[in-house]
Design a protein around this motif. Structure first.
Motif, PDB file in Angstrom:
ATOM      1  N   VAL A  70       0.830  -1.220   0.000  1.00  7.71           N
ATOM      2  CA  VAL A  70       0.000   0.000   0.000  1.00  7.71           C
ATOM      3  C   VAL A  70       0.861   1.264   0.000  1.00  7.71           C
ATOM      4  N   GLY A  71       2.142   1.105   0.380  1.00  8.11           N
ATOM      5  CA  GLY A  71       3.048   2.262   0.326  1.00  8.11           C
ATOM      6  C   GLY A  71       3.540   2.759   1.680  1.00  8.11           C
ATOM      7  N   LYS A  72       3.563   1.909   2.673  1.00 10.46           N
ATOM      8  CA  LYS A  72       3.979   2.328   4.030  1.00 10.46           C
ATOM      9  C   LYS A  72       5.435   2.792   4.058  1.00 10.46           C
ATOM     10  N   THR A  73       6.324   1.970   3.475  1.00  8.19           N
ATOM     11  CA  THR A  73       7.749   2.330   3.479  1.00  8.19           C
ATOM     12  C   THR A  73       7.968   3.591   2.653  1.00  8.19           C
ATOM     13  N   SER A  74       7.297   3.668   1.519  1.00  6.34           N
ATOM     14  CA  SER A  74       7.425   4.852   0.659  1.00  6.34           C
ATOM     15  C   SER A  74       6.972   6.110   1.398  1.00  6.34           C
ATOM     16  N   TYR A 102      -4.211   2.196   3.500  1.00  5.27           N
ATOM     17  CA  TYR A 102      -4.689   1.371   2.399  1.00  5.27           C
ATOM     18  C   TYR A 102      -4.309   2.098   1.105  1.00  5.27           C
ATOM     19  N   ASP A 103      -4.557   1.429  -0.024  1.00  8.58           N
ATOM     20  CA  ASP A 103      -4.210   1.962  -1.335  1.00  8.58           C
ATOM     21  C   ASP A 103      -5.533   2.282  -2.043  1.00  8.58           C
ATOM     22  N   ASN A 118      -3.524   5.934   0.454  1.00 10.29           N
ATOM     23  CA  ASN A 118      -2.332   6.355  -0.290  1.00 10.29           C
ATOM     24  C   ASN A 118      -2.522   6.140  -1.802  1.00 10.29           C
ATOM     25  N   LYS A 119      -1.596   6.668  -2.593  1.00  5.46           N
ATOM     26  CA  LYS A 119      -1.547   6.595  -4.061  1.00  5.46           C
ATOM     27  C   LYS A 119      -2.636   7.453  -4.711  1.00  5.46           C
ATOM     28  N   LEU A 120      -2.866   8.604  -4.114  1.00  4.91           N
ATOM     29  CA  LEU A 120      -3.857   9.546  -4.639  1.00  4.91           C
ATOM     30  C   LEU A 120      -3.497  10.027  -6.048  1.00  4.91           C
ATOM     31  N   ASP A 121      -2.228   9.900  -6.417  1.00  7.15           N
ATOM     32  CA  ASP A 121      -1.792  10.296  -7.772  1.00  7.15           C
ATOM     33  C   ASP A 121      -2.359   9.363  -8.838  1.00  7.15           C
ATOM     34  N   LEU A 122      -2.852   8.167  -8.414  1.00  7.33           N
ATOM     35  CA  LEU A 122      -3.398   7.208  -9.388  1.00  7.33           C
ATOM     36  C   LEU A 122      -4.929   7.286  -9.441  1.00  7.33           C
ATOM     37  N   GLU A 123      -5.425   8.503  -9.535  1.00  4.90           N
ATOM     38  CA  GLU A 123      -6.883   8.742  -9.514  1.00  4.90           C
ATOM     39  C   GLU A 123      -7.615   7.918 -10.576  1.00  4.90           C
ATOM     40  N   GLU A 124      -7.002   7.769 -11.740  1.00  7.02           N
ATOM     41  CA  GLU A 124      -7.673   7.044 -12.838  1.00  7.02           C
ATOM     42  C   GLU A 124      -7.860   5.552 -12.530  1.00  7.02           C
ATOM     43  N   ASP A 125      -7.081   5.030 -11.578  1.00  5.25           N
ATOM     44  CA  ASP A 125      -7.211   3.613 -11.199  1.00  5.25           C
ATOM     45  C   ASP A 125      -7.955   3.427  -9.876  1.00  5.25           C
ATOM     46  N   ARG A 126      -8.569   4.493  -9.401  1.00  2.08           N
ATOM     47  CA  ARG A 126      -9.193   4.456  -8.080  1.00  2.08           C
ATOM     48  C   ARG A 126     -10.273   3.370  -7.986  1.00  2.08           C
TER      49      ARG A 126
END
Ligand code: GTP
Ligand code: MG
Length: 221
Positions: free
Chosen positions: A35-39, A104-105, A137-145
């Motif tokens: 989900v991006g915890k380390t990032s 979460y992602d 997280n990963k709000l930049d991937l709106e198109e894959d939401r």
């Protein structure tokens, strides 16, 4: 204290190692693998991001000192492995954590469906007064939401958690998530000091202790 606050080259390095702070808060980042915890932690602590996925083994931590409410707050931020096989190790670190980032992602319904289970883990293994912020997280991937903002906001409200959507990649809301969590921990500490300790328990009671059954309905899994 005055000399310790004197800014200058290398300040961050000194902050990480010295013992001169007003408070130390132990925070944990939890949630499904990838989900991006380390990032998220690397973005916050080092302002770096890599698209390579190196799944965390067990647990790791970073230290960052910030100023909040005129206080020097040393954050010890633990990054846990999301993979199930490390669960016994990671839950051993829940005790003593004052705050949790439950992540979460937004492009993974499965990771959102797991939020309820992670909340139960917090309830089982953490202190009663631990504060929680839910992070999509990963709000930049709106198109894959896959997870609508309203569903996550509703679940956060039901659980009594703060809620943010964020992006470690694009550095959206990363600092805000940590600062909000620190502020909420301060608020709860002040309530306790002012003899209103009961409100801490009841806040948690609204969320973790009495999770409404309707929460299940928020999840499409
Ligand atoms: P575990 O250590 O296995 O629990 O996973 P993790 O939650 O620590 O995930 P990690 O930070 O390693 O990130 C997983 C993948 O998602 C990596 O390829 C990252 O580059 C990517 N990623 C993390 N945050 C973001 C983000 O905000 N946006 C995008 N697009 N990708 C991200
Ligand atoms: Mg990781």
């Amino acid at each position: 204290m005055a000399s310790a606050r004197d800014p200058g080259p290398g300040l961050e390095k000194r902050d990480a190692s010295d013992q001169n702070f007003d408070y130390m808060f132990k925070l944990l980042i939890i949630g499904n693998s990838s989900v991006g915890k380390t990032s998220f932690l690397f973005r916050y602590a080092d302002n770096s991001f890599t698209s390579a996925f190196v799944s965390t083994v067990g647990i790791d931590f970073k230290v960052k000192t910030i100023y909040r409410n005129d206080k020097r707050v040393k954050l010890q931020i633990w990054d846990t492995a999301g993979q199930e096989r490390y669960r016994t190790i990671t839950t051993a670190y829940y005790r003593g954590a004052m705050g949790f980032l439950l992540m979460y992602d937004i492009t993974s319904q499965e990771s959102f469906c797991a939020v309820q289970d992670w909340a139960t883990q917090i309830k089982t293994y953490s202190w009663d007064n631990a504060q929680v912020v839910l992070v999509g997280n990963k709000l930049d991937l709106e198109e894959d939401r896959q997870v609508p903002t309203e569903d996550a906001q509703r679940l956060a409200t039901e659980l009594g958690f703060q809620f943010f959507e964020a992006s470690a990649k694009d550095n959206i809301n990363v600092k805000q998530v940590f600062e909000n969590l620190v502020d909420v921990i301060f608020e709860k500490m002040n309530e306790s000091v002012n003899g209103d300790a009961g409100s801490l328990a009841s806040h948690k009671g609204d969320g973790l202790k009495d999770t409404p059954r309707s929460t299940q309905g928020s999840c499409a899994c």
